[in-house]
Design an enzyme around this catalytic site. Structure first.
Site, PDB file in Angstrom:
ATOM      1  N   HIS A 116       0.822  -1.206   0.000  1.00 49.96           N
ATOM      2  CA  HIS A 116       0.000   0.000   0.000  1.00 49.96           C
ATOM      3  C   HIS A 116       0.861   1.262   0.000  1.00 49.96           C
ATOM      4  O   HIS A 116       1.932   1.288   0.587  1.00 49.96           O
ATOM      5  CB  HIS A 116      -0.898   0.048   1.237  1.00 49.96           C
ATOM      6  CG  HIS A 116      -1.753  -1.150   1.389  1.00 49.96           C
ATOM      7  ND1 HIS A 116      -2.114  -1.649   2.613  1.00 49.96           N
ATOM      8  CD2 HIS A 116      -2.334  -1.974   0.478  1.00 49.96           C
ATOM      9  CE1 HIS A 116      -2.878  -2.716   2.467  1.00 49.96           C
ATOM     10  NE2 HIS A 116      -3.015  -2.938   1.173  1.00 49.96           N
ATOM     11  N   TYR A 150       0.830   2.080  13.615  1.00 53.77           N
ATOM     12  CA  TYR A 150       1.242   3.067  12.624  1.00 53.77           C
ATOM     13  C   TYR A 150       0.997   4.460  13.188  1.00 53.77           C
ATOM     14  O   TYR A 150      -0.077   4.725  13.714  1.00 53.77           O
ATOM     15  CB  TYR A 150       0.392   2.968  11.356  1.00 53.77           C
ATOM     16  CG  TYR A 150       0.141   1.585  10.831  1.00 53.77           C
ATOM     17  CD1 TYR A 150       0.862   1.103   9.753  1.00 53.77           C
ATOM     18  CD2 TYR A 150      -0.850   0.779  11.373  1.00 53.77           C
ATOM     19  CE1 TYR A 150       0.622  -0.155   9.241  1.00 53.77           C
ATOM     20  CE2 TYR A 150      -1.098  -0.487  10.874  1.00 53.77           C
ATOM     21  CZ  TYR A 150      -0.364  -0.950   9.806  1.00 53.77           C
ATOM     22  OH  TYR A 150      -0.614  -2.200   9.308  1.00 53.77           O
TER      23      TYR A 150
END
Length: 186
Positions: A65, A134
């Site tokens: 991604h 993240y």
């Protein structure tokens, strides 16, 4: 905290140093002053706007991604278990454009990655459960999402385990060849 350079331009590995005693351990997983100093960009740490976490079972692959436009910077760490983490440089002017590197992130070393804008990111869970955290510097905009198949033959990423579950989105991801052509035109 130790900071290590990688083979990919501008990617850093942050290696916190845990303090162990009879109670267990304490580890500082982020230090804004050190982060800004290592990047040479005062105030960069303050630009992070979102924290997210994923949980994956052994063999699951999430990726590859990225983000179009200005991209996004992120700090990635594995808070539980272990993952085989992979980055691909998608910045056409970069000396490592098209190159990829893998990293072991786990809950024992506490290492985490600084991923600058302009990279594809993905990982495979190596343990029964892997929690990945993240810290991202831009709000998510689905219109800017990029995805390349985890098994793209031109990237030839070596995943350490047989592929477990992948999302429908990841199963339908495009090719590196198509994305590369698009990036080189822009």
């Amino acid at each position: 905290m130790r900071v290590e350079r990688t083979d990919l331009a501008d990617v850093l590995v942050l290696a916190p140093q845990p303090f162990l005693d009879a109670r267990g351990l304490f580890v500082r997983t982020f230090d804004a002053e050190l982060f800004d100093e290592q990047l040479g960009m005062p105030g960069a740490a303050a630009s992070f706007v979102q924290d997210s976490q994923s949980r994956s079972a052994r063999g699951v692959i999430r990726g590859m991604h990225g983000r179009a436009g200005r991209g996004e910077a992120k700090l990635v760490r594995c808070a539980r278990g272990a993952v085989h983490d992979v980055l691909v440089d998608i910045r056409p002017g970069s000396p490592t454009f098209g190159g990829h590197q893998s990293f072991l992130l786990d809950d024992e070393s506490f290492r985490h990655l600084y991923v600058p804008p302009g990279f594809l990111h993905g990982f495979q869970a190596l343990t029964e459960i892997a929690d990945v955290c993240y810290r991202i510097n831009r709000p998510h905009d689905p219109a800017e999402d990029l995805a390349v198949a985890h098994d793209d033959p031109d990237l030839a990423i070596a995943w350490p385990l047989p592929v477990g579950v992948i999302s429908a989105r990841d199963a339908g991801a495009g090719s590196w060849r198509e994305l590369r052509a698009r990036l080189e035109r822009e």
